[in-house]
Design a protein around this motif. Sequence first.
Motif, PDB file in Angstrom:
ATOM      1  N   ILE A 225      37.557  39.466  23.879  1.00  0.00           N
ATOM      2  CA  ILE A 225      37.196  39.869  25.128  1.00  0.00           C
ATOM      3  C   ILE A 225      35.985  40.183  25.091  1.00  0.00           C
ATOM      4  N   GLY A 226      35.406  39.754  26.360  1.00  0.00           N
ATOM      5  CA  GLY A 226      33.814  39.187  26.541  1.00  0.00           C
ATOM      6  C   GLY A 226      32.860  38.568  26.065  1.00  0.00           C
ATOM      7  N   SER A 227      33.921  37.707  25.246  1.00  0.00           N
ATOM      8  CA  SER A 227      32.876  36.688  25.072  1.00  0.00           C
ATOM      9  C   SER A 227      33.117  35.818  25.814  1.00  0.00           C
ATOM     10  N   GLU A 228      31.650  34.194  26.138  1.00  0.00           N
ATOM     11  CA  GLU A 228      31.381  32.965  27.215  1.00  0.00           C
ATOM     12  C   GLU A 228      32.574  32.758  27.174  1.00  0.00           C
ATOM     13  N   ASN A 229      33.460  32.391  25.605  1.00  0.00           N
ATOM     14  CA  ASN A 229      34.218  31.037  25.698  1.00  0.00           C
ATOM     15  C   ASN A 229      35.406  31.665  26.597  1.00  0.00           C
ATOM     16  N   ARG A 230      35.585  33.159  26.934  1.00  0.00           N
ATOM     17  CA  ARG A 230      36.911  33.938  26.836  1.00  0.00           C
ATOM     18  C   ARG A 230      36.094  33.673  28.785  1.00  0.00           C
ATOM     19  N   ARG A 231      35.373  33.603  28.756  1.00  0.00           N
ATOM     20  CA  ARG A 231      34.444  33.338  30.481  1.00  0.00           C
ATOM     21  C   ARG A 231      35.921  32.265  30.536  1.00  0.00           C
ATOM     22  N   LYS A 232      35.139  31.113  30.082  1.00  0.00           N
ATOM     23  CA  LYS A 232      34.959  29.366  31.002  1.00  0.00           C
ATOM     24  C   LYS A 232      36.836  29.140  30.956  1.00  0.00           C
ATOM     25  N   ALA A 233      37.528  30.093  29.308  1.00  0.00           N
ATOM     26  CA  ALA A 233      38.716  29.785  29.814  1.00  0.00           C
ATOM     27  C   ALA A 233      39.606  30.677  30.840  1.00  0.00           C
ATOM     28  N   VAL A 234      39.528  31.863  31.439  1.00  0.00           N
ATOM     29  CA  VAL A 234      39.374  32.533  32.801  1.00  0.00           C
ATOM     30  C   VAL A 234      39.433  31.903  33.345  1.00  0.00           C
ATOM     31  N   HIS A 235      38.028  31.044  33.895  1.00  0.00           N
ATOM     32  CA  HIS A 235      38.039  30.315  35.045  1.00  0.00           C
ATOM     33  C   HIS A 235      38.430  28.785  35.194  1.00  0.00           C
ATOM     34  N   LYS A 236      38.782  28.307  33.760  1.00  0.00           N
ATOM     35  CA  LYS A 236      39.837  27.087  34.221  1.00  0.00           C
ATOM     36  C   LYS A 236      41.487  27.874  34.259  1.00  0.00           C
ATOM     37  N   LEU A 237      41.967  28.554  34.349  1.00  0.00           N
ATOM     38  CA  LEU A 237      43.185  29.192  34.527  1.00  0.00           C
ATOM     39  C   LEU A 237      42.917  29.514  36.000  1.00  0.00           C
ATOM     40  N   ALA A 238      42.186  30.220  36.627  1.00  0.00           N
ATOM     41  CA  ALA A 238      41.935  30.520  37.694  1.00  0.00           C
ATOM     42  C   ALA A 238      41.760  29.822  38.263  1.00  0.00           C
ATOM     43  N   LYS A 239      41.353  27.988  38.084  1.00  0.00           N
ATOM     44  CA  LYS A 239      41.141  27.343  38.801  1.00  0.00           C
ATOM     45  C   LYS A 239      42.277  26.191  39.606  1.00  0.00           C
ATOM     46  N   LEU A 240      43.049  26.872  37.902  1.00  0.00           N
ATOM     47  CA  LEU A 240      44.342  26.120  37.858  1.00  0.00           C
ATOM     48  C   LEU A 240      45.261  26.489  39.104  1.00  0.00           C
ATOM     49  N   HIS A 241      45.230  28.182  39.230  1.00  0.00           N
ATOM     50  CA  HIS A 241      46.652  28.870  39.761  1.00  0.00           C
ATOM     51  C   HIS A 241      45.837  29.139  41.596  1.00  0.00           C
ATOM     52  N   GLU A 242      44.416  28.738  41.624  1.00  0.00           N
ATOM     53  CA  GLU A 242      44.213  28.059  42.813  1.00  0.00           C
ATOM     54  C   GLU A 242      44.582  26.928  43.562  1.00  0.00           C
ATOM     55  N   LEU A 243      44.305  25.638  43.130  1.00  0.00           N
ATOM     56  CA  LEU A 243      45.030  24.363  42.590  1.00  0.00           C
ATOM     57  C   LEU A 243      46.456  24.848  43.619  1.00  0.00           C
ATOM     58  N   ILE A 244      47.288  25.291  42.456  1.00  0.00           N
ATOM     59  CA  ILE A 244      48.694  25.147  42.932  1.00  0.00           C
ATOM     60  C   ILE A 244      48.820  25.841  44.154  1.00  0.00           C
TER      61      ILE A 244
END
Length: 389
Positions: A225-244
């Motif tokens: 939590i709070g890491s840059e890798n988590r931020r990137k992973a959250v962004h990829k997840l949000a992109k898929l939710h937005e696509l759906i």
Amino acid sequence: MKRGNRYRIYPNKEQKVLMEKHFGSTRFVYNKLLNIKSTLYRNCRISISEFDLNNYLLVLKEIYPWLKEINAGALQQASRNLNKAFTNFFNFGFGYPQRKSKKDHHFSFQLPQHYDLNVEKSEIKLPKFGWIKVKMHRDIFQGEMKTLTVSRTPTGKYYISILTDDGIELPELEPFSHATLIGVDVGLKTFAALSTGEKIDNPKFLKNSLERLKCLQRRVSGKVIGSENRRKAVHKLAKLHELISTQRHDFQHNVSKKLISDNQAIAVETLNIKGMMKNHSRAQSTGDAGWYSFVLKLQYKAEWLGKTILKIGQWEPSSKTCNVCGYKYQDMTEEIREWQCPDCGTNHDRDINAAINIKKFALLGQEVEPVDSQRLLWRMKQEAPPSKA
């Protein structure tokens, strides 16, 4: 007639920082004024007006000097939105206004002032922000500008929504007959069955992307939590939710536009969607279908074109009733998709039969529910689909 469009904008680094300040400040002011209004009424039974809330806004600016960096109109609009939320609560049956959280991913603020537009350079000038690049995928509706809303999606895309009023009244409802009325029955296996015998397949966008969603969610859970890798992973997840979400909106807009264009009136069934969502075995499929959103699109498109939407009561036995002789099949279960009427011998497809009965019930006027224009207008503003980037 009030019309609006949504456009994607491309702010520079300094403009993004200022926008983030506006998102946080308007949320902060809304929560503070909500606390003041609720506390005064709860403890002293004093109900304060929007004018009084604006006076408290001046006090907040003195207590928190950083609020002076924010557009004054955006802060006043937050106060106006709170007052409208209470009006909707008391008059139209909406829920009690709740605090806004930055974890809700609803980042937006409104600017009531006018804007400058440079069509040749595809730029728009906003107060406090200057000129910003905008993607003009369609012309802006002409008329008096009501509000301009700036928003950000969880994937980091910025949009402006411009609401205008051209002063033209909504068209009068066109007369309809049995031939120009169509019944629509929505479902899980088939997205919509029409009284004409046509079926529209359910695309099941969420189900088709579910495995990928689970994979991305596991990656998010495994990051610190709070890491840059988590931020990137959250962004990829949000992109898929937005696509759906975008796929679902695009599909529903295409279907609703076709139905409204081809018919003078549409009859639909009132559904207890909240109750259906409590059934854990079907909640995901129910949410994936998006019936409420689909009917909403039918309603406001019908208002724009002078068409009629008829809603029959949710307890009407549309699936169990034979559309030929009126026999009621009391022992019908969800697993039965086709059945033969014991009385007249007619073979029925469950969904088509329900759509025909919905049309009949609407023509007979049995428990037909009128459209709530105030609630519909509010929902139309929330429903604006994102433009394609």
